[in-house]
Design a protein around this motif. Structure first.
Motif, PDB file in Angstrom:
ATOM      1  N   LYS A 144      16.188 -55.507  -0.700  1.00  0.00           N
ATOM      2  CA  LYS A 144      15.057 -56.420  -0.518  1.00  0.00           C
ATOM      3  C   LYS A 144      13.907 -55.983  -1.429  1.00  0.00           C
ATOM      4  CE  LYS A 144      16.065 -57.485   4.269  1.00  0.00           C
ATOM      5  NZ  LYS A 144      15.663 -57.254   5.653  1.00  0.00           N
ATOM      6  N   LEU A 145      13.408 -56.949  -2.187  1.00  0.00           N
ATOM      7  CA  LEU A 145      12.298 -56.707  -3.095  1.00  0.00           C
ATOM      8  C   LEU A 145      11.065 -57.428  -2.564  1.00  0.00           C
ATOM      9  CD1 LEU A 145      14.363 -57.642  -6.254  1.00  0.00           C
ATOM     10  CD2 LEU A 145      13.718 -55.325  -5.621  1.00  0.00           C
ATOM     11  N   PRO A 146      10.208 -56.747  -1.812  1.00  0.00           N
ATOM     12  CA  PRO A 146       9.032 -57.439  -1.282  1.00  0.00           C
ATOM     13  C   PRO A 146       8.080 -57.810  -2.415  1.00  0.00           C
ATOM     14  CG  PRO A 146       9.035 -55.120  -0.624  1.00  0.00           C
ATOM     15  CD  PRO A 146      10.278 -55.354  -1.412  1.00  0.00           C
ATOM     16  N   THR A 147       7.614 -59.043  -2.379  1.00  0.00           N
ATOM     17  CA  THR A 147       6.659 -59.522  -3.375  1.00  0.00           C
ATOM     18  C   THR A 147       5.526 -60.236  -2.649  1.00  0.00           C
ATOM     19  OG1 THR A 147       7.705 -61.679  -3.638  1.00  0.00           O
ATOM     20  CG2 THR A 147       8.559 -59.895  -5.031  1.00  0.00           C
ATOM     21  N   TRP A 191      12.311 -61.232  -1.806  1.00  0.00           N
ATOM     22  CA  TRP A 191      13.418 -61.484  -2.714  1.00  0.00           C
ATOM     23  C   TRP A 191      14.495 -60.451  -2.418  1.00  0.00           C
ATOM     24  CZ3 TRP A 191      12.926 -64.330  -7.682  1.00  0.00           C
ATOM     25  CH2 TRP A 191      11.785 -65.127  -7.698  1.00  0.00           C
ATOM     26  N   THR A 192      15.757 -60.858  -2.474  1.00  0.00           N
ATOM     27  CA  THR A 192      16.867 -59.938  -2.245  1.00  0.00           C
ATOM     28  C   THR A 192      17.802 -59.995  -3.441  1.00  0.00           C
ATOM     29  OG1 THR A 192      16.737 -60.313   0.146  1.00  0.00           O
ATOM     30  CG2 THR A 192      18.759 -59.308  -0.698  1.00  0.00           C
ATOM     31  N   ALA A 193      17.969 -58.852  -4.072  1.00  0.00           N
ATOM     32  CA  ALA A 193      18.935 -58.746  -5.172  1.00  0.00           C
ATOM     33  C   ALA A 193      20.244 -58.240  -4.583  1.00  0.00           C
ATOM     34  CB  ALA A 193      18.429 -57.773  -6.233  1.00  0.00           C
ATOM     35  N   VAL A 226      20.053 -63.209  -7.021  1.00  0.00           N
ATOM     36  CA  VAL A 226      18.803 -62.974  -6.322  1.00  0.00           C
ATOM     37  C   VAL A 226      18.586 -64.144  -5.369  1.00  0.00           C
ATOM     38  CG1 VAL A 226      16.311 -62.723  -6.580  1.00  0.00           C
ATOM     39  CG2 VAL A 226      17.837 -61.741  -8.291  1.00  0.00           C
ATOM     40  N   LYS A 227      18.279 -63.814  -4.116  1.00  0.00           N
ATOM     41  CA  LYS A 227      17.910 -64.825  -3.114  1.00  0.00           C
ATOM     42  C   LYS A 227      16.444 -64.613  -2.796  1.00  0.00           C
ATOM     43  CE  LYS A 227      20.818 -63.525   0.028  1.00  0.00           C
ATOM     44  NZ  LYS A 227      21.643 -63.412   1.235  1.00  0.00           N
TER      45      LYS A 227
END
Length: 171
Positions: free
Chosen positions: A124-127, A132-134, A167-168
């Motif tokens: 999970k890539l918090p923005t 966003w989840t790669a 990426v979701k």
């Protein structure tokens, strides 16, 4: 002349579906172990799958390639922080190619039981605009291919191993 269409055919099926799932924090096993493990098993046993048509012999197609008697999926997901690892096993029991012919008429081809393994790793890539989840996934990790005479539809993977990355995002 009046023509009337009649649908006199019927299907009869009998079997059992089962499902079980369980999730727990790993700290419940041992203090200090991080993350959560979620597991799930779903299975199906089909004893009878017949097509009944007046004037035609009744054939139980349970156990044919398109209608295996045994089929199950087992899944496990390990989540820790922003990471997630998923593992799945997809099993299909032994099947016959065609049960509509007598063994004396045609050699009965069998397809051995098969278990395919899939996996996925995600982060999970918090923005500021959402999460966003790669992810990177591999289906059919061991590249199991069905026999040449197996149908391409249903439980068998005609492609073999394949990879997905993406990426979701949720906003």
């Amino acid at each position: 002349m009046d023509l009337v269409n009649l649908n006199l055919s019927a299907f009869k099926t009998r079997g059992v579906d089962i499902e079980a799932s369980y999730g727990f924090d790993l700290s419940a096993i041992h203090d200090g172990l991080p993350g959560r493990l979620n597991t799930r098993v779903i299975g199906s046993y089909v004893d009878t799958f017949t097509s009944i048509t007046p004037g035609a012999p009744v054939v139980n197609r349970a156990g044919e390639a398109a209608n295996p008697k045994w089929r199950w999926n087992g899944q496990a997901t390990y989540d820790v922080g922003d990471w997630s690892v998923f593992l799945q096993a997809r099993h299909t029991g032994e099947v016959s190619y065609d049960l509509s012919t007598a063994a004396s008429d045609l050699r009965q081809l069998k397809i051995k039981p098969e278990t395919l393994v899939d996996t996925r790793v995600a982060y999970k890539l918090p923005t500021s605009s959402g999460v966003w989840t790669a992810y990177f996934a591999v289906n059919n990790v061991f590249n199991n291919l069905p026999p040449e005479f197996a149908p391409t539809a249903g439980s068998y993977d005609p492609i073999g191993r394949f990879y997905r990355a993406g990426v979701k995002f949720v906003y």
